[in-house]
Design a protein around this motif. Structure first.
Motif, PDB file in Angstrom:
ATOM      1  N   ALA A   7       0.895  -1.279   0.032  1.00  0.00           N
ATOM      2  CA  ALA A   7       0.007  -0.142   0.041  1.00  0.00           C
ATOM      3  C   ALA A   7       0.915   1.244   0.030  1.00  0.00           C
ATOM      4  CB  ALA A   7      -1.019   0.048   1.259  1.00  0.00           C
ATOM      5  N   GLN A   8       0.547   2.123  -0.944  1.00  0.00           N
ATOM      6  CA  GLN A   8       1.368   3.278  -1.135  1.00  0.00           C
ATOM      7  C   GLN A   8       0.581   4.331  -0.400  1.00  0.00           C
ATOM      8  OE1 GLN A   8       4.305   4.197  -2.788  1.00  0.00           O
ATOM      9  NE2 GLN A   8       4.473   2.173  -2.722  1.00  0.00           N
ATOM     10  N   GLY A   9       1.179   5.268   0.400  1.00  0.00           N
ATOM     11  CA  GLY A   9       0.578   6.162   1.119  1.00  0.00           C
ATOM     12  C   GLY A   9       1.659   7.362   1.598  1.00  0.00           C
ATOM     13  N   TRP A  10       1.443   8.016   2.802  1.00  0.00           N
ATOM     14  CA  TRP A  10       2.202   9.006   3.400  1.00  0.00           C
ATOM     15  C   TRP A  10       2.489   8.895   4.553  1.00  0.00           C
ATOM     16  CZ3 TRP A  10       3.157  13.191   0.165  1.00  0.00           C
ATOM     17  CH2 TRP A  10       2.663  13.423  -1.042  1.00  0.00           C
ATOM     18  N   THR A  11       3.764   9.335   5.089  1.00  0.00           N
ATOM     19  CA  THR A  11       4.342   9.313   6.452  1.00  0.00           C
ATOM     20  C   THR A  11       4.781  10.610   6.908  1.00  0.00           C
ATOM     21  OG1 THR A  11       5.221   7.141   6.100  1.00  0.00           O
ATOM     22  CG2 THR A  11       6.020   8.294   8.055  1.00  0.00           C
TER      23      THR A  11
END
Length: 281
Positions: free
Chosen positions: A163-167
């Motif tokens: 899963a691609q996302g943001w940190t």
């Protein structure tokens, strides 16, 4: 969707001390975000005292507007969403996974908003407690943001397997996990799957009632200032300033209600104060 038409916008903005422009611009968003973070209290005391945290707008208004109480992320994000909807902003909600050095994957229990303005996208994380004072732009190459005191890093990439996302990162203090090799600790991760009030309700129920949720039995209260952060973790009072060693003090149960009022601006009724002292003891 977020009941903006039912919000007393004038009362909300008065609580924030906001007298600026109301058009849905980036300047308005920045000013509103900062005013909300600095003036709407953050605490989980209803979960601890009653095991019940309503998210309907009427309950949020009575508790958080014109009152010396606050709420946690689901309450803050729901109230802020109603205000943004009323003001005409384009946005959607997301849920994040808290990291903060946790040794295992945690569920998606942190609520935030993502706002679109003129082709640019901004993360509004008003409900973390130690929240950024301004929205953070979400760019493909990532961003580092500062208000002159508090600093954050936002990066895009894989956040859970596949899963691609943001940190969102914050500077790692002494003893905290340096996850980047250059002094940053992951605060939370999130994907851009839109969430809705019904999703907030389900996650909020877990946070407020489950024995697996620390918020259901352990008081957490935070208040961020432009130059410092106050945190009450159960009976431990911590004051942090950027670049300095935190000040830590252990409180007696009977001290806590006064500290809540004096340090955090959170005032409990006599009955709630007595109940809290009993639970802490």
């Amino acid at each position: 969707m977020w009941n903006g038409d039912a919000l007393d916008l004038d009362a909300y903005l008065a609580h924030l001390g906001y007298e600026g422009d109301r058009s849905p611009t980036l300047e308005t968003l920045r000013a509103l975000h900062r005013a909300h973070v600095l003036n709407v209290r953050w605490e989980n005391l209803d979960a601890v005292l009653r095991g019940d945290v309503p998210l309907d707008l009427g309950a949020l208004r009575r508790k958080m507007i014109g009152n010396a109480r606050g709420g946690y992320c689901f309450e803050h994000a729901s109230l802020y969403a109603a205000a943004l909807e009323r003001l005409g902003f384009t946005f959607f909600a997301v849920l994040g996974r808290i990291r903060m050095g946790a040794p295992k994957m945690l569920p998606t229990t942190h609520a935030m908003l993502v706002v679109d303005i003129d082709g640019r996208r901004w993360l509004c994380d008003v409900g973390f407690g130690a929240s950024p004072l301004e929205p953070i732009e979400m760019t493909a190459e990532g961003a580092e943001a500062t208000d002159g005191v508090w600093t954050y890093r936002l990066r895009r990439g894989e956040v859970t397997p596949g899963a691609q996302g943001w940190t969102l990162y914050q500077p790692a203090d002494e003893g905290q996990k340096d996850e980047t090799g250059d002094g940053w600790m992951a605060r939370h991760t999130f994907t851009l799957d839109p969430q809705y009030p019904v999703d907030f309700a389900m996650a909020n129920h877990f946070i407020a009632t489950s024995s697996h949720s620390p918020f259901s039995y352990r008081p957490f209260v935070q208040r961020v200032h432009p130059d410092r952060l106050h945190l009450l973790d159960n009976r431990t009072l911590i004051t942090s300033r950027p670049g300095e060693k935190p000040e830590v003090r252990e409180l007696e149960p009977r001290e806590v209600p006064k500290v809540l009022s004096d340090v955090f601006g959170v005032d409990l009724t006599p009955d709630d104060a007595a109940l809290l002292v009993t639970k802490l003891a």
